[in-house]
Design an enzyme around this catalytic site. Sequence first.
Site, PDB file in Angstrom:
ATOM      1  N   CYS A  75      22.163  -4.284  -7.045  1.00  0.00           N
ATOM      2  CA  CYS A  75      22.190  -3.480  -7.844  1.00  0.00           C
ATOM      3  C   CYS A  75      23.407  -2.148  -8.128  1.00  0.00           C
ATOM      4  CB  CYS A  75      20.789  -2.658  -6.828  1.00  0.00           C
ATOM      5  SG  CYS A  75      20.660  -0.782  -7.501  1.00  0.00           S
ATOM      6  N   CYS A 133      22.522   5.894  -5.405  1.00  0.00           N
ATOM      7  CA  CYS A 133      21.120   6.146  -4.364  1.00  0.00           C
ATOM      8  C   CYS A 133      20.939   5.236  -3.858  1.00  0.00           C
ATOM      9  CB  CYS A 133      19.994   5.322  -5.682  1.00  0.00           C
ATOM     10  SG  CYS A 133      19.252   5.189  -4.858  1.00  0.00           S
ATOM     11  N   CYS A 141      17.083   2.153  -0.938  1.00  0.00           N
ATOM     12  CA  CYS A 141      17.332   1.132  -0.784  1.00  0.00           C
ATOM     13  C   CYS A 141      18.236   1.034   0.499  1.00  0.00           C
ATOM     14  CB  CYS A 141      17.279  -0.086  -1.565  1.00  0.00           C
ATOM     15  SG  CYS A 141      15.961  -0.274  -2.683  1.00  0.00           S
ATOM     16  N   GLN A 167      -1.292   1.278  -2.842  1.00  0.00           N
ATOM     17  CA  GLN A 167      -0.378   0.186  -2.161  1.00  0.00           C
ATOM     18  C   GLN A 167       0.286   0.313  -3.445  1.00  0.00           C
ATOM     19  OE1 GLN A 167       0.361  -0.024   0.930  1.00  0.00           O
ATOM     20  NE2 GLN A 167      -1.376  -0.718   2.220  1.00  0.00           N
ATOM     21  N   GLU A 187     -13.219   8.025   4.828  1.00  0.00           N
ATOM     22  CA  GLU A 187     -12.137   8.458   4.255  1.00  0.00           C
ATOM     23  C   GLU A 187     -12.159  10.048   4.077  1.00  0.00           C
ATOM     24  OE1 GLU A 187      -8.579   9.392   2.569  1.00  0.00           O
ATOM     25  OE2 GLU A 187      -8.629   7.196   3.057  1.00  0.00           O
ATOM     26  N   ASN A 239      -7.146   1.549   8.701  1.00  0.00           N
ATOM     27  CA  ASN A 239      -6.310   1.376   8.702  1.00  0.00           C
ATOM     28  C   ASN A 239      -4.950   2.935   8.870  1.00  0.00           C
ATOM     29  OD1 ASN A 239      -3.911   0.642   6.153  1.00  0.00           O
ATOM     30  ND2 ASN A 239      -5.330   0.618   4.399  1.00  0.00           N
ATOM     31  N   CYS A 248       0.852   0.665   8.903  1.00  0.00           N
ATOM     32  CA  CYS A 248       2.376   0.453   7.692  1.00  0.00           C
ATOM     33  C   CYS A 248       3.483   1.161   9.317  1.00  0.00           C
ATOM     34  CB  CYS A 248       1.771   1.871   7.038  1.00  0.00           C
ATOM     35  SG  CYS A 248       2.077   3.134   7.592  1.00  0.00           S
TER      36      CYS A 248
END
EC number: 2.1.1.189
Length: 389
Positions: A6, A14, A17, A217, A273, A319, A346
Amino acid sequence: MPKLNCHHFEQNRCNSCQWLHKSYTEQLAEKTSDLKRLVSPYLLQSTEFLPAVTSPLAHFRNKAKMVVTGSVERPILGILNDDGTGTDLTDCPLYPQAFTPLFPILKTFIGRAGLVPYNVAKKRGELKYILITQSQHNQSLMIRFVLRSELKRPLVERELPMLLAQLPEKSVVSLNIQPQHSAILEGEQEIFLTEQQVLEERFNQIPLFIRPQGFFQTNPTVASQLYHTAQEWIKERPITQLWDLFCGVGGFGLHCANTLQTNNPNVALTGIEISASAIASATKSAQQLGLQNVKFASLDSAQFALNEQGTTPDLVIVNPPRRGIGKPLAEFINQLGSPYLIYSSCNAETMAKDFASLSHYELKKVQLFDMFPHTAHYEVLTFLVNKII
């Protein structure tokens, strides 16, 4: 395994990542080692620590959040730098390849509709962000223009037919009004400019509906494997009643109920939820699948569980957001005494803390899902069984 090249990262434009300097093999090894460290106090001889589920290295994201800078004639779509200028990220290698021809179309639309990019320093302009999501199922798009006000709505509506003519069928276009001078991504007001208001996605033949402002997601390839794995882990178990807490649009609960109802039509699913729009999506999915005995409700998961004392489901699915389920809900699940528990997270750190509170359960399966390549983040799926079984 190779690294993803990249030029934005290499030129330090940037750093989203943070792990692009590591090979993918290194990334997976570090994540696996981190997960093992966190769950090691709960690993038994009988616990299966399964191999990590990997992601494509590029083009795996289904969405883009583009800050709009520059001028109305030459808009820049990407990120905002510390000095107030923008970096164009329209060639970011994480985005689907279908986004490449879309960005010039959007830049032309910005000019024709007079959507002056918002200037943070001067507090002037209208267009703050463009948020784009793609359905892998039918390639339709959701495009949301985050504006400071409704001032430009007539011009946007005038130019809309030309934009829609260049988008896939069943695409959604909306204006989100965010009047505050702050780094808030979106406001509460959503104005739909198309009849279509939801994107349909399909994972493992299960329809799931994406709405603006709802959580979904971002890595469909890995997400579909995550839901399928949960389905596989429970399909042969004696389950007639299941609760899906923090159910979102219903991904886990619908996958599990759908497979269980093929053997036993009396299987009942309750999904909980706090987001009403996510519940509307989950209900729509259940109707489309023709599932019976399915109830979704918009409540706080912890509050629902405490209200339902006296009922014991065979399976509880949690979750939670990054903060985990917390001690009160973990203790309630202990008291509830359900035979089986699926915990998807997560944030393995808060999950491990929750395991300390879930003292009535033992860990049977653990699997890492690399939902977020090139970063330290990952998703983990676990299967726990009540010790008294």
